[in-house]
Design a protein around this motif. Structure first.
Motif, PDB file in Angstrom:
ATOM      1  N   ILE A   1       0.869  -1.178   0.000  1.00  0.00           N
ATOM      2  CA  ILE A   1       0.000   0.000   0.000  1.00  0.00           C
ATOM      3  C   ILE A   1       0.905   1.227   0.000  1.00  0.00           C
ATOM      4  O   ILE A   1       2.081   1.146   0.354  1.00  0.00           O
TER       5      ILE A   1
ATOM      6  N   LYS B   1      -3.200 -10.372   8.376  1.00  0.00           N
ATOM      7  CA  LYS B   1      -4.578  -9.929   8.605  1.00  0.00           C
ATOM      8  C   LYS B   1      -4.598  -9.327  10.000  1.00  0.00           C
ATOM      9  O   LYS B   1      -4.010  -9.885  10.926  1.00  0.00           O
TER      10      LYS B   1
ATOM     11  N   LYS C   1      -9.575 -13.030  -0.524  1.00  0.00           N
ATOM     12  CA  LYS C   1      -9.131 -11.789   0.110  1.00  0.00           C
ATOM     13  C   LYS C   1     -10.277 -10.790   0.216  1.00  0.00           C
ATOM     14  O   LYS C   1     -11.199 -10.808  -0.587  1.00  0.00           O
ATOM     15  N   ILE C   2     -10.154  -9.938   1.238  1.00  0.00           N
ATOM     16  CA  ILE C   2     -11.150  -8.897   1.477  1.00  0.00           C
ATOM     17  C   ILE C   2     -10.420  -7.576   1.726  1.00  0.00           C
ATOM     18  O   ILE C   2      -9.217  -7.564   1.978  1.00  0.00           O
ATOM     19  N   ASN C   3     -11.147  -6.475   1.661  1.00  0.00           N
ATOM     20  CA  ASN C   3     -10.567  -5.180   2.006  1.00  0.00           C
ATOM     21  C   ASN C   3     -10.466  -5.079   3.518  1.00  0.00           C
ATOM     22  O   ASN C   3     -11.431  -5.336   4.229  1.00  0.00           O
ATOM     23  N   GLY C   4      -9.272  -4.719   3.987  1.00  0.00           N
ATOM     24  CA  GLY C   4      -9.044  -4.573   5.413  1.00  0.00           C
ATOM     25  C   GLY C   4      -8.937  -3.099   5.783  1.00  0.00           C
ATOM     26  O   GLY C   4      -9.080  -2.219   4.932  1.00  0.00           O
TER      27      GLY C   4
ATOM     28  N   SER D   1      -6.677   0.660   4.092  1.00  0.00           N
ATOM     29  CA  SER D   1      -6.559   0.397   2.643  1.00  0.00           C
ATOM     30  C   SER D   1      -5.765  -0.871   2.331  1.00  0.00           C
ATOM     31  O   SER D   1      -5.173  -0.994   1.271  1.00  0.00           O
ATOM     32  N   THR D   2      -5.741  -1.799   3.264  1.00  0.00           N
ATOM     33  CA  THR D   2      -5.031  -3.057   3.046  1.00  0.00           C
ATOM     34  C   THR D   2      -5.947  -4.080   2.391  1.00  0.00           C
ATOM     35  O   THR D   2      -7.173  -3.938   2.404  1.00  0.00           O
ATOM     36  N   ILE D   3      -5.332  -5.104   1.826  1.00  0.00           N
ATOM     37  CA  ILE D   3      -6.049  -6.275   1.317  1.00  0.00           C
ATOM     38  C   ILE D   3      -5.565  -7.439   2.156  1.00  0.00           C
ATOM     39  O   ILE D   3      -4.358  -7.643   2.311  1.00  0.00           O
ATOM     40  N   GLU D   4      -6.504  -8.187   2.740  1.00  0.00           N
ATOM     41  CA  GLU D   4      -6.146  -9.255   3.664  1.00  0.00           C
ATOM     42  C   GLU D   4      -6.847 -10.561   3.290  1.00  0.00           C
ATOM     43  O   GLU D   4      -7.903 -10.531   2.675  1.00  0.00           O
TER      44      GLU D   4
END
Length: 168
Positions: free
Chosen positions: A47, A67, A83-86, A89-92
């Protein structure tokens, strides 16, 4: 200069690299990282213009990504998971099965000096790394080097790899 100002300055310097400069530097960094990679590798999905080792290694290695479990804790899960938006602005990964026995962790860096890293300031990685026996490798661009006050909670990495050198 406050820690927050130093963070902002390092992020700005990292963000000022052109796309072509960034790609050349990331290639040099990943070439230096490659000889150390084996087993289960913890990494991150970049990010805010962090060094992108993920795109290069995702199809080649057994990767695990962090995560956030709560306001203080991260854990690593298989990159093969959905994966989901964490937060931030992270992707986890959705987080079905935690991997506690990583061999190597590629750590994102905001700023560094010697083998100390400055993160975004919440301490997630420091808390995780303090309990991990994995080889801890920070990846950063040379422009992110800066002096800062090391706190007792800051974890010294085994090495930091930039496009021009390996600090041990």
């Amino acid at each position: 200069m406050t820690a927050l100002d130093k963070r902002k300055e390092c992020i700005q310097r990292r963000s000022s690299l052109s796309k072509s400069e960034r790609l050349l530097k990331e290639k040099a960094i990943t070439n230096c990282v490659l000889p150390f990679l084996k087993g289960k590798i913890g990494t991150y999905i970049p990010i805010r213009n962090e060094v992108d080792v993920y795109s290069i290694f995702k199809d080649e290695f057994d990767l695990y990504i962090p995560k956030m479990l709560d306001d203080t804790t991260i854990a690593f899960y298989s990159d093969q998971e959905e994966k989901i938006n964490g937060p931030f602005s992270t992707i986890e990964p959705i987080g079905l099965r935690e991997e506690k026995n990583l061999d190597i962790i590629l750590v994102p860096v905001v700023g560094f000096f010697d083998t100390y890293r400055m993160g975004y300031g919440k301490g997630y990685y420091d808390r995780y790394l303090s309990k991990s026996s994995a080889l801890k490798i920070g990846v950063a661009f040379d422009v992110q080097e800066t002096k800062f006050d090391v706190k007792p909670t800051d974890i010294k990495l085994d090495m930091i790899i930039t496009e021009s050198r390996i600090l041990k």
